[in-house]
Write an enzyme that holds these catalytic residues in place. Structure first.
Site, PDB file in Angstrom:
ATOM      1  N   HIS A  51      25.679 -53.221  12.434  1.00  0.00           N
ATOM      2  CA  HIS A  51      26.994 -53.695  12.014  1.00  0.00           C
ATOM      3  C   HIS A  51      28.015 -52.633  12.414  1.00  0.00           C
ATOM      4  O   HIS A  51      27.672 -51.463  12.620  1.00  0.00           O
ATOM      5  CB  HIS A  51      27.014 -53.918  10.509  1.00  0.00           C
ATOM      6  CG  HIS A  51      26.203 -55.082  10.061  1.00  0.00           C
ATOM      7  ND1 HIS A  51      26.355 -55.667   8.837  1.00  0.00           N
ATOM      8  CD2 HIS A  51      25.217 -55.791  10.676  1.00  0.00           C
ATOM      9  CE1 HIS A  51      25.524 -56.677   8.707  1.00  0.00           C
ATOM     10  NE2 HIS A  51      24.805 -56.758   9.813  1.00  0.00           N
ATOM     11  N   GLU A  53      30.244 -51.053  10.741  1.00  0.00           N
ATOM     12  CA  GLU A  53      30.319 -49.917   9.818  1.00  0.00           C
ATOM     13  C   GLU A  53      29.155 -48.946  10.030  1.00  0.00           C
ATOM     14  O   GLU A  53      29.348 -47.725  10.025  1.00  0.00           O
ATOM     15  CB  GLU A  53      30.318 -50.404   8.358  1.00  0.00           C
ATOM     16  CG  GLU A  53      31.497 -51.285   8.002  1.00  0.00           C
ATOM     17  CD  GLU A  53      31.257 -52.776   8.232  1.00  0.00           C
ATOM     18  OE1 GLU A  53      32.015 -53.570   7.662  1.00  0.00           O
ATOM     19  OE2 GLU A  53      30.308 -53.137   8.973  1.00  0.00           O
ATOM     20  N   CYS A  81      29.252 -55.747   4.215  1.00  0.00           N
ATOM     21  CA  CYS A  81      28.122 -56.422   3.575  1.00  0.00           C
ATOM     22  C   CYS A  81      27.431 -55.431   2.637  1.00  0.00           C
ATOM     23  O   CYS A  81      27.725 -54.231   2.659  1.00  0.00           O
ATOM     24  CB  CYS A  81      27.153 -56.946   4.639  1.00  0.00           C
ATOM     25  SG  CYS A  81      26.176 -55.643   5.418  1.00  0.00           S
TER      26      CYS A  81
END
Length: 155
Positions: A51, A53, A81
């Site tokens: 992801h 991040e 998430c």
């Protein structure tokens, strides 16, 4: 919050509108108003943990040569998430700024868990400060651009 850092995350995420390595998600990590990392989602390169991040945390940690990102802030185009929130917490990043929320991407078919960052913070007793709706209109526009792609993939 500095909108310029969110715009860097959006610019990076927009690369996935052309060369689709993942969804329309970007992140930027900053410390003392200095950009440490800018990354996008690359899960379609066969790693579900990539992801935006997580990619940004890896880059920033490598640059600083430490897992401890105390004093850093992360700008994410969409609410992180649960996996990303946990990584942000463990990396000791002090603040999250995000534009769109989990429900915004669920509507587009992404397989998101319906656990908000605020809920995770509460049940996990995290000290991470959460700032939502940052550059929300610009982040929503990114999702709308994604909606119109004929070759997009949701996961």
């Amino acid at each position: 919050m500095s909108k310029k850092f969110m715009m860097l995350a959006i610019k990076e995420a927009r690369k996935n509108l052309v060369d689709i390595q993942g969804g329309p998600f970007g992140a930027c990590i900053v410390k003392n108003n200095q950009v440490l990392a800018v990354a996008r989602n690359t899960v379609l390169e066969n790693d579900a943990t990539c992801h935006a991040e997580i990619n940004a945390i890896r880059m920033a940690a490598k640059k600083l040569r430490t897992f401890d990102l105390t004093g850093c802030e992360i700008y994410s185009t969409t609410e992180p998430c649960p996996m990303c929130f946990a990584a942000i917490h463990w990396a000791k990043i002090g603040q999250i700024y995000y534009g769109t929320n989990i429900a915004d991407v669920q509507k587009r078919g992404f397989n998101e868990l319906s656990i908000s960052n605020r809920r995770l913070k509460k049940i996990g007793h995290s000290k991470v400060k959460i700032n939502s709706k940052c550059a929300r209109q610009e982040c929503l526009a990114l999702l709308v651009e994604w909606d119109h792609l004929p070759q997009k993939r949701v996961y």
